[in-house]
Design an enzyme around this catalytic site. Structure first.
Site, PDB file in Angstrom:
ATOM      1  N   SER A   1      35.676  80.778 -77.259  1.00  0.00           N
ATOM      2  CA  SER A   1      35.821  81.909 -76.787  1.00  0.00           C
ATOM      3  C   SER A   1      35.399  82.348 -75.334  1.00  0.00           C
ATOM      4  CB  SER A   1      35.285  83.060 -77.770  1.00  0.00           C
ATOM      5  OG  SER A   1      35.212  84.200 -77.285  1.00  0.00           O
TER       6      SER A   1
ATOM      7  N   TYR B   1      27.842  85.552 -82.536  1.00  0.00           N
ATOM      8  CA  TYR B   1      29.286  85.062 -82.152  1.00  0.00           C
ATOM      9  C   TYR B   1      29.178  84.141 -80.741  1.00  0.00           C
ATOM     10  CZ  TYR B   1      34.211  84.893 -81.334  1.00  0.00           C
ATOM     11  OH  TYR B   1      35.492  84.312 -81.277  1.00  0.00           O
TER      12      TYR B   1
END
Length: 170
Positions: free
Chosen positions: A63, A76
């Site tokens: 990401s 995350y």
């Protein structure tokens, strides 16, 4: 089912939007279990088949938050940083067997999951930070994954390809 595995794309992830103060260890482990342990377990499962064949492509979905350090996503971000580190280490170990390992780091992408969560409200803000000011779509990410899974990427391994409309230019 088909007798061999040529390509693995590790795409499973959960993306909770949680302030640092509200992350307890159980939540931390839940995110790591899906986002990082899952990459390890699936890679481990296909590795013997790829090694025996002398060929394989592993593409891990990371990401762009790993580069951006987006707030309210500490667990995350850490899990996706782990994916990037694991990608680089695994590329080093598996290259001698004809297996490449790379990662794609998408930016905010319009999917059913994104639209159903709190990130749906972030598109306008994120677009204002991008060099290409429009919503990222799955069709923007898929070609990068396809390239890294292809023969054209035979000399690419251990790389992180950021696909985010220029949000995290570097």
């Amino acid at each position: 089912r088909f007798g061999k595995v040529d390509v693995l794309v590790n795409n499973a992830a959960i993306v909770p939007f949680t302030e640092w103060d509200d992350i307890d260890f159980a939540e931390w482990r839940r995110i790591m279990s899906v986002n990082l342990d899952g990459v390890f377990l699936t890679s481990r499962a296909v590795y013997p088949h790829m090694r025996e064949a002398g060929f394989g492509r592993i593409v891990n979905i990371a990401s762009n938050v790993f580069v951006a350090g987006t707030p309210n996503l500490a667990h995350y971000v850490a899990s996706k940083g782990g994916v990037v580190g694991f990608t680089r280490a695994l590329a080093t170990e598996l290259g001698r067997y004809g297996i490449t390992v790379n990662a794609v780091a998408p930016g905010l992408t319009e999917t059913e999951g994104t639209l159903a969560g709190p990130h749906a409200e972030a598109f306008e803000f994120v677009q204002s930070l991008q060099a290409i000011p429009r919503r990222g779509m799955p069709d923007d990410i898929a070609p990068a994954v396809s390239f890294l899974a292809s023969e054209e990427a035979a000399w690419v391994t251990g790389s992180l390809l950021v696909v985010d409309g220029g949000h995290t230019r570097h």
